[in-house]
Design a protein around this motif. Structure first.
Motif, PDB file in Angstrom:
ATOM      1  N   THR A  82     -55.714  32.868 -43.997  1.00 34.45           N
ATOM      2  CA  THR A  82     -55.306  34.177 -44.509  1.00 34.45           C
ATOM      3  C   THR A  82     -53.797  34.351 -44.609  1.00 34.45           C
ATOM      4  OG1 THR A  82     -55.274  35.134 -42.289  1.00 34.45           O
ATOM      5  CG2 THR A  82     -57.359  35.259 -43.518  1.00 34.45           C
ATOM      6  N   GLU A  83     -53.059  33.466 -43.953  1.00 33.63           N
ATOM      7  CA  GLU A  83     -51.590  33.548 -43.846  1.00 33.63           C
ATOM      8  C   GLU A  83     -51.137  34.821 -43.136  1.00 33.63           C
ATOM      9  OE1 GLU A  83     -49.333  32.491 -47.274  1.00 33.63           O
ATOM     10  OE2 GLU A  83     -50.622  30.786 -47.728  1.00 33.63           O
ATOM     11  N   ILE A  84     -52.019  35.409 -42.347  1.00 34.23           N
ATOM     12  CA  ILE A  84     -51.682  36.592 -41.559  1.00 34.23           C
ATOM     13  C   ILE A  84     -51.183  36.134 -40.193  1.00 34.23           C
ATOM     14  CG2 ILE A  84     -52.618  38.644 -40.413  1.00 34.23           C
ATOM     15  CD1 ILE A  84     -54.601  38.866 -42.748  1.00 34.23           C
ATOM     16  N   PRO A  85     -50.000  36.595 -39.766  1.00 33.61           N
ATOM     17  CA  PRO A  85     -49.509  36.215 -38.438  1.00 33.61           C
ATOM     18  C   PRO A  85     -50.299  36.927 -37.343  1.00 33.61           C
ATOM     19  CG  PRO A  85     -47.908  37.606 -39.579  1.00 33.61           C
ATOM     20  CD  PRO A  85     -49.062  37.405 -40.505  1.00 33.61           C
ATOM     21  N   ILE A  86     -50.582  36.202 -36.279  1.00 37.21           N
ATOM     22  CA  ILE A  86     -51.268  36.807 -35.136  1.00 37.21           C
ATOM     23  C   ILE A  86     -50.574  36.404 -33.850  1.00 37.21           C
ATOM     24  CG2 ILE A  86     -53.531  37.012 -36.225  1.00 37.21           C
ATOM     25  CD1 ILE A  86     -54.418  34.534 -34.646  1.00 37.21           C
ATOM     26  N   GLU A  87     -50.754  37.234 -32.855  1.00 35.03           N
ATOM     27  CA  GLU A  87     -50.209  37.007 -31.518  1.00 35.03           C
ATOM     28  C   GLU A  87     -51.385  36.973 -30.561  1.00 35.03           C
ATOM     29  OE1 GLU A  87     -48.173  40.137 -28.648  1.00 35.03           O
ATOM     30  OE2 GLU A  87     -46.834  39.552 -30.281  1.00 35.03           O
ATOM     31  N   LEU A  88     -51.489  35.900 -29.803  1.00 37.05           N
ATOM     32  CA  LEU A  88     -52.595  35.732 -28.858  1.00 37.05           C
ATOM     33  C   LEU A  88     -52.053  35.574 -27.445  1.00 37.05           C
ATOM     34  CD1 LEU A  88     -54.600  33.097 -30.902  1.00 37.05           C
ATOM     35  CD2 LEU A  88     -55.260  35.463 -30.543  1.00 37.05           C
ATOM     36  N   PRO A  89     -52.777  36.077 -26.456  1.00 39.96           N
ATOM     37  CA  PRO A  89     -52.337  35.847 -25.075  1.00 39.96           C
ATOM     38  C   PRO A  89     -52.533  34.384 -24.691  1.00 39.96           C
ATOM     39  CG  PRO A  89     -54.451  36.974 -25.116  1.00 39.96           C
ATOM     40  CD  PRO A  89     -53.999  36.863 -26.543  1.00 39.96           C
ATOM     41  N   LEU A  90     -51.569  33.856 -23.992  1.00 41.97           N
ATOM     42  CA  LEU A  90     -51.686  32.494 -23.446  1.00 41.97           C
ATOM     43  C   LEU A  90     -52.131  32.648 -22.001  1.00 41.97           C
ATOM     44  CD1 LEU A  90     -51.213  29.439 -23.805  1.00 41.97           C
ATOM     45  CD2 LEU A  90     -48.887  29.807 -22.995  1.00 41.97           C
ATOM     46  N   THR A  91     -53.438  32.599 -21.805  1.00 39.23           N
ATOM     47  CA  THR A  91     -53.981  32.769 -20.453  1.00 39.23           C
ATOM     48  C   THR A  91     -53.681  31.532 -19.616  1.00 39.23           C
ATOM     49  OG1 THR A  91     -56.104  31.883 -21.147  1.00 39.23           O
ATOM     50  CG2 THR A  91     -55.844  34.284 -21.253  1.00 39.23           C
ATOM     51  N   ALA A  92     -53.787  31.690 -18.326  1.00 38.89           N
ATOM     52  CA  ALA A  92     -53.478  30.578 -17.421  1.00 38.89           C
ATOM     53  C   ALA A  92     -54.372  29.372 -17.687  1.00 38.89           C
ATOM     54  CB  ALA A  92     -53.613  31.032 -15.971  1.00 38.89           C
ATOM     55  N   VAL A  93     -55.658  29.597 -17.907  1.00 45.63           N
ATOM     56  CA  VAL A  93     -56.578  28.473 -18.103  1.00 45.63           C
ATOM     57  C   VAL A  93     -56.232  27.699 -19.375  1.00 45.63           C
ATOM     58  CG1 VAL A  93     -58.399  29.801 -19.261  1.00 45.63           C
ATOM     59  CG2 VAL A  93     -59.001  27.780 -17.961  1.00 45.63           C
ATOM     60  N   VAL A  94     -55.874  28.403 -20.443  1.00 50.54           N
ATOM     61  CA  VAL A  94     -55.492  27.742 -21.697  1.00 50.54           C
ATOM     62  C   VAL A  94     -54.121  27.094 -21.542  1.00 50.54           C
ATOM     63  CG1 VAL A  94     -54.944  28.118 -24.136  1.00 50.54           C
ATOM     64  CG2 VAL A  94     -56.923  29.255 -23.112  1.00 50.54           C
ATOM     65  N   GLY A  95     -53.172  27.832 -20.999  1.00 53.04           N
ATOM     66  CA  GLY A  95     -51.818  27.304 -20.811  1.00 53.04           C
ATOM     67  C   GLY A  95     -51.794  26.067 -19.930  1.00 53.04           C
ATOM     68  N   ASN A  96     -52.564  26.081 -18.850  1.00 55.25           N
ATOM     69  CA  ASN A  96     -52.613  24.923 -17.955  1.00 55.25           C
ATOM     70  C   ASN A  96     -53.216  23.706 -18.647  1.00 55.25           C
ATOM     71  OD1 ASN A  96     -51.415  26.325 -15.863  1.00 55.25           O
ATOM     72  ND2 ASN A  96     -53.359  26.871 -14.904  1.00 55.25           N
ATOM     73  N   ALA A  97     -54.237  23.933 -19.464  1.00 52.61           N
ATOM     74  CA  ALA A  97     -54.862  22.817 -20.186  1.00 52.61           C
ATOM     75  C   ALA A  97     -53.884  22.203 -21.189  1.00 52.61           C
ATOM     76  CB  ALA A  97     -56.128  23.284 -20.889  1.00 52.61           C
ATOM     77  N   ILE A  98     -53.151  23.043 -21.908  1.00 48.33           N
ATOM     78  CA  ILE A  98     -52.153  22.529 -22.858  1.00 48.33           C
ATOM     79  C   ILE A  98     -51.037  21.815 -22.111  1.00 48.33           C
ATOM     80  CG2 ILE A  98     -50.407  23.188 -24.575  1.00 48.33           C
ATOM     81  CD1 ILE A  98     -52.266  25.530 -25.359  1.00 48.33           C
ATOM     82  N   TYR A  99     -50.581  22.390 -21.015  1.00 49.66           N
ATOM     83  CA  TYR A  99     -49.515  21.776 -20.212  1.00 49.66           C
ATOM     84  C   TYR A  99     -49.949  20.405 -19.692  1.00 49.66           C
ATOM     85  CZ  TYR A  99     -46.057  21.047 -16.565  1.00 49.66           C
ATOM     86  OH  TYR A  99     -45.073  20.503 -15.777  1.00 49.66           O
ATOM     87  N   ASP A 100     -51.180  20.313 -19.174  1.00 51.76           N
ATOM     88  CA  ASP A 100     -51.682  19.025 -18.688  1.00 51.76           C
ATOM     89  C   ASP A 100     -51.662  17.983 -19.795  1.00 51.76           C
ATOM     90  OD1 ASP A 100     -52.098  20.046 -16.149  1.00 51.76           O
ATOM     91  OD2 ASP A 100     -54.258  20.356 -16.428  1.00 51.76           O
ATOM     92  N   TYR A 101     -52.086  18.370 -20.988  1.00 50.18           N
ATOM     93  CA  TYR A 101     -52.072  17.435 -22.116  1.00 50.18           C
ATOM     94  C   TYR A 101     -50.641  17.020 -22.471  1.00 50.18           C
ATOM     95  CZ  TYR A 101     -51.899  15.937 -26.973  1.00 50.18           C
ATOM     96  OH  TYR A 101     -51.609  15.249 -28.124  1.00 50.18           O
ATOM     97  N   LEU A 102     -49.748  17.999 -22.564  1.00 47.56           N
ATOM     98  CA  LEU A 102     -48.375  17.699 -22.972  1.00 47.56           C
ATOM     99  C   LEU A 102     -47.651  16.810 -21.965  1.00 47.56           C
ATOM    100  CD1 LEU A 102     -47.223  21.191 -24.332  1.00 47.56           C
ATOM    101  CD2 LEU A 102     -47.816  19.157 -25.672  1.00 47.56           C
ATOM    102  N   THR A 103     -47.884  17.019 -20.686  1.00 44.12           N
ATOM    103  CA  THR A 103     -47.144  16.273 -19.658  1.00 44.12           C
ATOM    104  C   THR A 103     -47.827  14.984 -19.221  1.00 44.12           C
ATOM    105  OG1 THR A 103     -48.186  17.580 -17.898  1.00 44.12           O
ATOM    106  CG2 THR A 103     -46.058  18.363 -18.751  1.00 44.12           C
ATOM    107  N   SER A 104     -49.132  14.876 -19.402  1.00 41.93           N
ATOM    108  CA  SER A 104     -49.851  13.711 -18.878  1.00 41.93           C
ATOM    109  C   SER A 104     -50.375  12.752 -19.935  1.00 41.93           C
ATOM    110  CB  SER A 104     -51.043  14.164 -18.032  1.00 41.93           C
ATOM    111  OG  SER A 104     -50.620  14.968 -16.970  1.00 41.93           O
ATOM    112  N   GLU A 105     -50.541  13.212 -21.165  1.00 36.25           N
ATOM    113  CA  GLU A 105     -51.261  12.370 -22.108  1.00 36.25           C
ATOM    114  C   GLU A 105     -50.647  12.297 -23.504  1.00 36.25           C
ATOM    115  OE1 GLU A 105     -55.762  12.416 -22.016  1.00 36.25           O
ATOM    116  OE2 GLU A 105     -55.359  13.384 -23.954  1.00 36.25           O
ATOM    117  N   ARG A 106     -49.965  13.322 -23.929  1.00 39.55           N
ATOM    118  CA  ARG A 106     -49.442  13.340 -25.303  1.00 39.55           C
ATOM    119  C   ARG A 106     -48.447  12.203 -25.484  1.00 39.55           C
ATOM    120  NH1 ARG A 106     -45.215  15.856 -28.452  1.00 39.55           N
ATOM    121  NH2 ARG A 106     -46.029  16.565 -30.456  1.00 39.55           N
TER     122      ARG A 106
END
Length: 171
Positions: free
Chosen positions: A84-108
């Motif tokens: 849609t090309e509509i900008p959205i803002e989403l909360p970065l919850t701890a469970v999602v943020g931690n999962a992304i952080y683990d990927y970025l620091t351990s595997e990416r």
């Protein structure tokens, strides 16, 4: 005479099948395997699964997520939806943020790509939408759910779950 008479009748709408949904038991299994360290899912697959489950993002938006779209200090994700090309803002919850952080620091892989999720093989390009769909299938296989031929297995069913859960909580 028949065609003339039929022209006066309203056209029948095409019937739609009921949208498949994840049962509470299936959701529990998905949540368990996304947080369990003793299964075959990679950090990348778990982070993608967490994003889909807890934000309802489309697969194309997960694939297009860039590093500068995550505001760690404000616990927010800002994206422009690809459909849609509509900008959205989403909360970065701890469970999602931690999962992304683990990927970025351990595997990416070490790459200059601005995309969060990259392929596991060189040249470490952005994941394409088909690869995101394959992650959904892998998650469901490891969870032992939705294995029949006609069962819906994509991330859109996670989006449907989130919408249903929000409505159920009057949000």
């Amino acid at each position: 005479t028949c065609p003339r008479l039929l022209a006066f009748l309203p056209a029948l709408r095409e019937t739609r099948k009921n949208i498949q949904y994840l049962t509470p038991e299936e959701i529990q299994k998905v949540k368990c395997i996304l947080t369990d360290d003793k299964n075959l899912l990679t950090f990348r697959d778990k982070a993608i699964g967490m994003l889909a489950l807890y934000t309802g993002l489309l697969g194309c938006d997960i694939a297009g997520l860039t590093l500068n779209a995550i505001y760690w200090n404000r616990d927010l994700i800002y994206i422009k939806q690809q459909k849609t090309e509509i900008p959205i803002e989403l909360p970065l919850t701890a469970v999602v943020g931690n999962a992304i952080y683990d990927y970025l620091t351990s595997e990416r892989p070490d790459t200059k790509s601005s995309y969060v999720f990259v392929s596991q093989h060189k040249p470490y390009d952005r994941l394409n939408n088909k690869s995101i769909g394959n992650v959904a299938v892998r998650i469901m296989k490891v969870a032992g759910i939705r294995q029949s031929k006609d069962a819906r297995k994509g991330f859109h069913i996670f989006r449907h779950y989130l919408a249903t859960a929000l409505l159920g909580n009057e949000i």
